[in-house]
Design an enzyme around this catalytic site. Structure first.
Site, PDB file in Angstrom:
ATOM      1  N   ARG A  64       0.790  -1.255   0.000  1.00  0.00           N
ATOM      2  CA  ARG A  64       0.000   0.000   0.000  1.00  0.00           C
ATOM      3  C   ARG A  64       0.811   1.288   0.000  1.00  0.00           C
ATOM      4  O   ARG A  64       0.229   2.369  -0.078  1.00  0.00           O
ATOM      5  CB  ARG A  64      -0.984   0.044   1.173  1.00  0.00           C
ATOM      6  CG  ARG A  64      -1.972  -1.119   1.223  1.00  0.00           C
ATOM      7  CD  ARG A  64      -2.915  -1.113   0.046  1.00  0.00           C
ATOM      8  NE  ARG A  64      -3.982  -2.103   0.194  1.00  0.00           N
ATOM      9  CZ  ARG A  64      -4.518  -2.777  -0.820  1.00  0.00           C
ATOM     10  NH1 ARG A  64      -4.087  -2.591  -2.063  1.00  0.00           N
ATOM     11  NH2 ARG A  64      -5.491  -3.642  -0.616  1.00  0.00           N
ATOM     12  N   ASN A  94       0.034  -1.882  -7.714  1.00  0.00           N
ATOM     13  CA  ASN A  94      -1.166  -1.030  -7.812  1.00  0.00           C
ATOM     14  C   ASN A  94      -1.278  -0.071  -6.630  1.00  0.00           C
ATOM     15  O   ASN A  94      -2.290  -0.017  -5.936  1.00  0.00           O
ATOM     16  CB  ASN A  94      -2.432  -1.871  -7.955  1.00  0.00           C
ATOM     17  CG  ASN A  94      -2.688  -2.761  -6.758  1.00  0.00           C
ATOM     18  OD1 ASN A  94      -1.765  -3.093  -6.014  1.00  0.00           O
ATOM     19  ND2 ASN A  94      -3.927  -3.152  -6.561  1.00  0.00           N
ATOM     20  N   HIS A 179      -3.725 -10.879 -13.529  1.00  0.00           N
ATOM     21  CA  HIS A 179      -4.959 -10.828 -12.721  1.00  0.00           C
ATOM     22  C   HIS A 179      -6.068 -11.092 -13.722  1.00  0.00           C
ATOM     23  O   HIS A 179      -6.371 -10.228 -14.547  1.00  0.00           O
ATOM     24  CB  HIS A 179      -5.108  -9.452 -12.074  1.00  0.00           C
ATOM     25  CG  HIS A 179      -6.447  -9.210 -11.456  1.00  0.00           C
ATOM     26  ND1 HIS A 179      -6.621  -9.091 -10.099  1.00  0.00           N
ATOM     27  CD2 HIS A 179      -7.693  -9.069 -12.004  1.00  0.00           C
ATOM     28  CE1 HIS A 179      -7.908  -8.884  -9.829  1.00  0.00           C
ATOM     29  NE2 HIS A 179      -8.570  -8.858 -10.972  1.00  0.00           N
ATOM     30  N   ASP A 305      -1.951 -12.884  -1.194  1.00  0.00           N
ATOM     31  CA  ASP A 305      -2.691 -11.735  -1.717  1.00  0.00           C
ATOM     32  C   ASP A 305      -3.090 -10.799  -0.560  1.00  0.00           C
ATOM     33  O   ASP A 305      -4.209 -10.269  -0.515  1.00  0.00           O
ATOM     34  CB  ASP A 305      -3.919 -12.165  -2.520  1.00  0.00           C
ATOM     35  CG  ASP A 305      -4.471 -11.034  -3.393  1.00  0.00           C
ATOM     36  OD1 ASP A 305      -3.883  -9.928  -3.390  1.00  0.00           O
ATOM     37  OD2 ASP A 305      -5.487 -11.251  -4.078  1.00  0.00           O
TER      38      ASP A 305
END
Lengths: 430, 327
Positions: A64, A94, A179, A305
């Site tokens: 994050r 991401n 993904h 994950d």
């Protein structure tokens, strides 16, 4: 600085060895493994009754940082890893901004150097800004330290972009982590399509949306010769496809996550956002197929994950809450305490799925116990029984569906490059 | 006699036969009030009911409002356009503000499935689901069952065909849960694109042929076809839908004598239901509307009324049991 770990049961999945011995760490490496070692200059840990296993390698983690430090940071995420016996994490791109250029890769590695507890291997994006349109500067990112590319969190929708990205990735010999989700078919769904989506009156994601996309990427991998690594396999048909293309000799690998092995879509009942992730929890049949895939080697790895979110993020109407659950601190207890019973795999093969095999998939060092190799080690105490308590996590996040689960065994100590970064009840930074 | 022990009324899934019958029996005595010259009783005097509507609704909101006022409760109506929702306030924050201003119950309609359940976990006052997304619309199903019971005496053993958009249908889901619990057979009828995957596992029969589906049924519940669904390619045109699934007098002849025609409204005359059918002797569509008030009076009474009677507000053991579904 030397550390002598005495009389642990040393489990080395890479060599299938399982023996009781002494292990001496000298500096950053393992210097000796013998039935009995004496070295008065070493700090000694009596590990009789404990297991010594390679530090775990988790190839699917969201840290994050940058951009969502409220959810997790490199410091807290890697601390959670250390507490979970994980010594290497592969972190996804991401973030905000996304890791789509060499500067961002350098930023991650710099932050890891300054604040991290375990080894971090960054992934760069496949496409600029995760937009699925233009291929990112993959070469520069690899030079800066990216070990793979992925738009994880999103599918690369355009098959031509995916084809070119695969072709281009072969220059660098890095895996492209996919993904897989055909967005047009998932159509805004937030849980598995089936009985539960009917019962909760919510739009479901059909398993076929995952499998169709996987089929496309495996076919493209066959054409391009790229190494495709399929992230978070959740559906039976996806496992069949991976098996089929592996047998054809396609350079493909795959991972699944503990939650797909332990939970089905029943877990979202009552609009439980802590069981909401993407791909969603599916059915018993899918779960059985995942275990089959682990058993016959179709699935190479179990990765968490780990997807931290704040309590406020998750305390929302089910369709509005973000996807994802955390997993670093529950991986090993669930693997050894819950998955082991059902997997029908011997202990070393099971541990292989979180150590040397994922390391091999991502071309990483680690995941092994060898003299002269890096001293990335986890000490596991197989005896204590307790229930998982999310309030005791080192992660900033609490979003786990496993809170309250009874498990057996805990991490007593974690070493990264010879340095003890975690011992049950206390931590130290590398 | 059974008691209503739940804090909320979120849906009919998991609700027992005894509980449903309690609501229906209570509604019967409420309906009697409707026949009086003064259509009002003091049962909920001093209570405040907040209608929190995030989706447009005329019938349901009016029905809840009339139900509350007939029981002498005060009503606050809040709709999205005028509320703080536009300023980004969460549903629990809005509801809890109303609670501290004195609201005793919240009636909520929301376009997202599960919002009432989410709210119920985050507020201490009773929550009544007045329709959540594509999930449930329990008061509508209860009034449907009330109407069926008035005509057929008992629901067990009946066969009910529900026709139309089942996929997005909260009325269909609530009816399914309630009717199956009461021992009826349920048939879902519609194009495969509008039948949700997984229904067969729940004990429902699925039909794509309307003529076959209505053979031998006691009740036909026709759902409104929403025009906006057309853009999703669920069916090619309203004309084609109407040709295949529209209820005509011709078709009605195939059904059992005494069949009831129901519709939750608002009707698209000439699409899912032909005017002659809507106005035929078989139609109980307007009775449904009247019964809706009685059923909602019953729900309000069961959720917030009995404390006044007993004057012991906390005697209900699981007053704080958060949701229907939590185990």
């Amino acid at each position: 600085m030397k550390t002598l770990i005495r009389q642990a049961r040393i489990l080395n999945p890479a060599t299938q060895e399982d023996k009781k011995a002494d292990l001496l760490i000298d500096g950053e490496t393992i210097s000796r493994i013998e039935s009995s070692i004496s070295d008065s200059s070493a700090k000694t840990i009596d590990a009789d009754g404990w297991w010594l296993i390679p530090g775990l390698v988790d190839i699917h983690v969201h840290l994050r940082e940058p951009g969502a430090e409220k959810k997790e940071t490199i410091a807290t995420g890697t601390l959670a890893a250390a507490a979970g016996g994980v010594t290497s994490v592969v972190c996804m791109a991401n973030t905000s901004p996304p890791i789509d250029n060499n500067t961002e890769i350098e930023f991650i590695l710099e932050r890891v150097k300054r604040t991290g507890y375990v080894r971090v291997y960054p992934v760069g994006t496949v496409t600029k800004a995760l937009e699925g349109k233009e291929i990112a500067n993959i070469g520069s990112m690899v030079d800066a330290g990216a070990i793979a590319i992925s738009d994880d969190g999103r599918n690369v929708t355009d098959p031509l972009v995916m084809r070119r990205a695969m072709e281009y990735s072969t220059i660098f010999g890095i895996p492209i982590i996919t993904h897989n989700e055909e967005h047009i078919l998932t159509d805004g769904g937030t849980l598995n399509e089936g009985k539960m989506s009917m019962m909760m009156g919510l739009q479901g994601c059909p398993a076929e949306a995952e499998s169709i996309s996987i089929a496309r990427d495996l076919i493209l991998a066959k054409k391009t010769g790229a190494h495709v690594h399929i992230a978070h396999l959740s559906a039976a048909e996806s496992v069949d496809l991976l098996r089929f293309y592996k047998r054809k000799g396609v350079q493909a690998t795959g991972e699944t996550a503990p939650h797909y092995l332990l939970l089905t879509d029943d877990a979202v009942d009552g609009y439980n956002t802590n069981a909401k992730m993407n791909p969603p929890l599916r059915t018993k049949e899918d779960q059985n197929a995942l275990y089959e895939g682990l058993k016959d080697g179709t699935i190479d790895s179990i990765a968490t994950d780990h997807a931290p979110h704040t309590i406020a993020d998750k305390n929302q109407e089910f369709p509005l809450a973000p996807f994802g659950i955390i997993g670093l601190e529950t991986l090993l207890p669930l693997l050894l305490g819950r998955i082991r019973e059902r997997a029908g795999l011997d202990l070393l093969s099971l541990l292989g799925l979180v150590t040397h095999k994922p390391a091999a998939v991502m071309n990483l060092p680690g995941g092994k116990i060898e003299v002269g190799g890096p001293a990335d080690i986890t000490l596991w105490n197989p005896d204590p029984t307790y229930s998982i308590n999310a309030d005791h996590f080192y992660s900033k996040a609490r979003n786990t569906p496993f809170h309250g689960w009874e498990v057996k065994g805990r991490v007593e100590a974690t070493f990264v490059a010879g340095r003890q970064v975690f011992s049950y009840g206390k931590t130290e930074r590398i | 006699m059974t008691e209503w022990l739940r804090k909320d009324c979120l849906g009919l899934r998991g609700v027992s036969r005894e509980e449903i019958e309690l609501v229906l029996d209570t509604a019967r005595s409420m309906k009697e009030i409707h026949t009086r010259t003064v259509k009002k009783v003091p049962t909920l005097r001093g209570k405040i009911v907040a209608n929190l509507f995030y989706e447009p609704s005329t019938r349901t909101r009016t029905s809840f409002e009339l139900a509350a006022t007939r029981l002498s409760a005060d009503v606050i109506n809040i709709t999205t356009a005028q509320s703080s929702v536009v300023k980004g306030e969460t549903v629990p924050d809005t509801a809890n503000n109303l609670r501290v201003m004195g609201a005793d119950a919240v009636v909520i309609r929301h376009n997202i499935s599960g919002t009432p359940h989410f709210l119920a976990k985050n507020t201490s006052i009773p929550v009544l689901n007045a329709g959540d997304g594509t999930n449930e619309h329990p008061s509508q199903a209860l009034l449907d069952m009330f109407t069926i019971r008035e005509h057929k005496g008992c629901i067990e053993g009946l066969t009910v065909a529900i026709v139309g958009d089942i996929l997005h249908g909260r009325v269909a889901r609530s009816n399914m849960w309630g009717l199956l619990t009461l021992g009826a057979k349920v048939r879902f009828v519609g194009p495969p694109t509008l039948i949700p995957p997984g229904v067969q596992d729940l004990g429902v029969e699925v039909y794509h042929d309307l003529d076959k589906a209505i053979e031998g049924v006691d009740v036909i519940n026709l759902l409104r076809i929403q025009r906006e669904r057309m853009t999703g390619n669920f069916f090619p045109s309203l004309q084609e839908y109407s040709r295949i699934y529209g209820m005509t007098m011709e078709r009605l002849k195939r059904a059992k004598p005494g069949v009831l025609i129901m519709h939750p409204g608002p009707m698209n005359r000439g699409i899912e239901i032909m005017s002659e059918v809507a106005d035929s002797e078989s139609s109980v569509i307007l009775e449904q509307v009247t019964n809706g008030i009685a059923v909602r009076m019953a729900l309000l009474y069961l959720l917030i009324g009995r404390e006044i009677e007993s004057d012991k507000p906390h005697e209900k053991k699981d007053l704080h049991t958060p949701t229907l579904f939590e185990n």
